[in-house]
Design a protein around this motif. Structure first.
Motif, PDB file in Angstrom:
ATOM      1  N   ARG A  42       0.681  -1.325  -0.195  1.00  0.00           N
ATOM      2  CA  ARG A  42      -0.276   0.182   0.127  1.00  0.00           C
ATOM      3  C   ARG A  42       0.500   1.008   0.100  1.00  0.00           C
ATOM      4  O   ARG A  42       0.619   2.585  -0.596  1.00  0.00           O
ATOM      5  N   ILE A  75       0.831   4.407  -3.322  1.00  0.00           N
ATOM      6  CA  ILE A  75       0.478   5.405  -2.997  1.00  0.00           C
ATOM      7  C   ILE A  75       2.407   6.035  -3.394  1.00  0.00           C
ATOM      8  O   ILE A  75       1.822   7.224  -4.340  1.00  0.00           O
ATOM      9  N   ILE A 121      -6.148   8.073  -3.293  1.00  0.00           N
ATOM     10  CA  ILE A 121      -5.344   7.750  -2.670  1.00  0.00           C
ATOM     11  C   ILE A 121      -5.210   7.603  -1.423  1.00  0.00           C
ATOM     12  O   ILE A 121      -4.068   6.697  -1.421  1.00  0.00           O
ATOM     13  N   SER A 145      -8.147   6.554   1.559  1.00  0.00           N
ATOM     14  CA  SER A 145      -9.427   5.558   1.206  1.00  0.00           C
ATOM     15  C   SER A 145      -8.794   4.566   1.484  1.00  0.00           C
ATOM     16  O   SER A 145      -7.863   3.933   1.722  1.00  0.00           O
ATOM     17  N   LYS A 146     -10.163   3.335   1.993  1.00  0.00           N
ATOM     18  CA  LYS A 146      -9.028   1.456   2.008  1.00  0.00           C
ATOM     19  C   LYS A 146      -9.633   0.641   1.305  1.00  0.00           C
ATOM     20  O   LYS A 146     -11.059   1.017   0.138  1.00  0.00           O
ATOM     21  N   GLN A 147      -8.973  -0.262   1.589  1.00  0.00           N
ATOM     22  CA  GLN A 147      -9.640  -1.539   0.224  1.00  0.00           C
ATOM     23  C   GLN A 147     -11.037  -1.699   0.785  1.00  0.00           C
ATOM     24  O   GLN A 147     -11.286  -1.663   1.947  1.00  0.00           O
ATOM     25  N   LYS A 170      -6.099   1.287  -5.575  1.00  0.00           N
ATOM     26  CA  LYS A 170      -6.828   1.148  -3.792  1.00  0.00           C
ATOM     27  C   LYS A 170      -6.979  -0.464  -3.693  1.00  0.00           C
ATOM     28  O   LYS A 170      -8.025  -0.171  -2.568  1.00  0.00           O
TER      29      LYS A 170
END
Lengths: 151, 114
Positions: free
Chosen positions: A48, A52, B38, B41-43, B63
Motif C-alpha cells: 500500500r 501510493i 489515494i 481511502s481503504k481497501q 487501492k
C-alpha cells in the motif's frame, strides 16, 4: 549488520518509462509495480505504501515533466523506488513540499490532480524520501519502503 | 454488505463491472482530489466522486476499491468506461447529488451493523 544494505544487490530490479502529459495512460506503471509487489507476497501495508508513493511520483511526471523513468528495486529488507524525470525541475523544494503548494494548471486541477498533496503524500508514506532537482533539467526522487512483517 | 444491495437500494445505473457486484462493501470514501483518495481511502471502500476521467479507474484498481459511484447523473467518459470494463471495475451512476448519495449509503451500512 556487516556491510551497508545499499551495497547489496537487489533481488529484483526493473525500470519503467512514463510519458509526460499522457493522462490516458497515467497510473499504468503504478498498477504494474503494485502487481509485481503483490506477486512477491509482501505484506499488505508495505504494498500500500509503495503503491501510493509510486502513483504520486508517476502523476508528477505526467503532470509536469516531458518524460521520466521509474526504477523499482526490491531486496529482502526494502523496496527502493527511484524516479528520474526530464522536466523543468523545482526551483524551491521546501516550497514544493508545503501542503497545498502547487504550480499546476487549471486543466490539471480539473482532473483532481495538482492540489499540492503529492510530495506530501510521498513524504508521509515512504519510510525514507529524498528529492533533488535541477532547474531546466529535471527532478530525482528516491523513495524507500522498508519491508517489515506486521508493518 | 454486497455492492449489489447498494445498487438496488439507490437505483444506481451500472455502467461497468457488473460481474463484481457481489463484492463486500464495509465503508466508503468521498473525494474529487485523487491524491486525497489515494492516501486516505481503504481497501474495499466504495468511492463517491464527480470525477469522470479515466484516471479514476487507475485509482480504484490501485487501492482495491469496491467500485466508483459518479454522482448527479454524471456519466463516465468514454475512455473511462472502456478502461473500467477491461479492468472489471464497477462504475455506477447515481442520480442523487454527492451528499445524498453518501448519506444513503452510510445509513445502509450503519443499519446493517446494528
Amino acid at each position: 549488520m556487516p556491510g551497508k544494505s545499499a551495497d547489496k544487490k537487489p533481488s529484483f530490479s526493473d525500470t519503467f518509462s512514463v510519458v509526460g502529459g499522457n493522462f490516458d495512460d497515467a497510473g499504468r506503471v503504478s498498477s504494474r509495480i503494485k502487481g509485481i509487489l503483490k506477486k512477491m507476497c509482501l505484506p499488505f501495508e508495505v504494498i500500500r505504501k509503495a503503491a501510493i508513493c509510486t502513483f504520486e511520483a508517476e502523476m508528477n511526471i505526467v503532470c509536469y515533466a516531458q518524460r521520466g523513468d521509474i526504477t523499482l528495486s526490491v531486496d529482502e529488507d526494502r523496496i527502493v523506488i527511484e524516479v528520474v524525470d526530464q522536466g523543468e525541475g523545482i526551483p524551491d523544494i521546501d516550497l514544493a513540499m508545503q501542503a497545498g503548494y502547487s504550480t499546476s494548471t487549471a486543466k490539471i486541477r480539473e482532473m483532481g490532480f495538482g492540489a499540492g498533496m503529492g510530495l506530501m503524500n510521498i513524504d508521509r508514506y515512504a519510510d525514507d524520501f529524498d528529492i533533488t532537482s535541477e532547474v531546466g533539467k529535471g527532478t530525482k526522487l528516491v523513495m524507500i519502503v522498508n519491508i517489515t512483517e506486521g508493518s | 454488505m454486497e455492492l449489489g444491495f447498494i445498487v438496488k437500494n439507490l437505483k444506481l445505473m451500472v455502467r461497468s463491472g457488473s460481474e463484481n457486484l457481489t463484492v463486500d462493501v464495509n465503508g466508503g470514501y468521498v473525494g474529487d482530489l485523487l491524491s486525497d483518495v489515494i492516501a486516505n481511502s481503504k481497501q474495499g471502500d466504495i468511492w463517491i466522486t464527480r470525477q469522470i476521467h479515466q484516471n479514476i479507474v487507475a485509482v480504484a484498481t490501485l487501492k482495491d476499491l469496491a467500485g466508483i459511484i459518479l454522482v448527479d447523473n454524471n456519466e463516465p467518459a468514454r475512455e473511462t468506461l472502456e478502461k473500467a470494463i477491461r479492468e472489471m471495475v464497477p462504475v455506477m451512476v447515481s442520480e442523487l447529488p454527492c451528499f445524498e448519495t453518501a448519506g444513503r449509503i452510510y445509513q445502509l451500512i450503519a443499519a446493517r451493523e446494528k
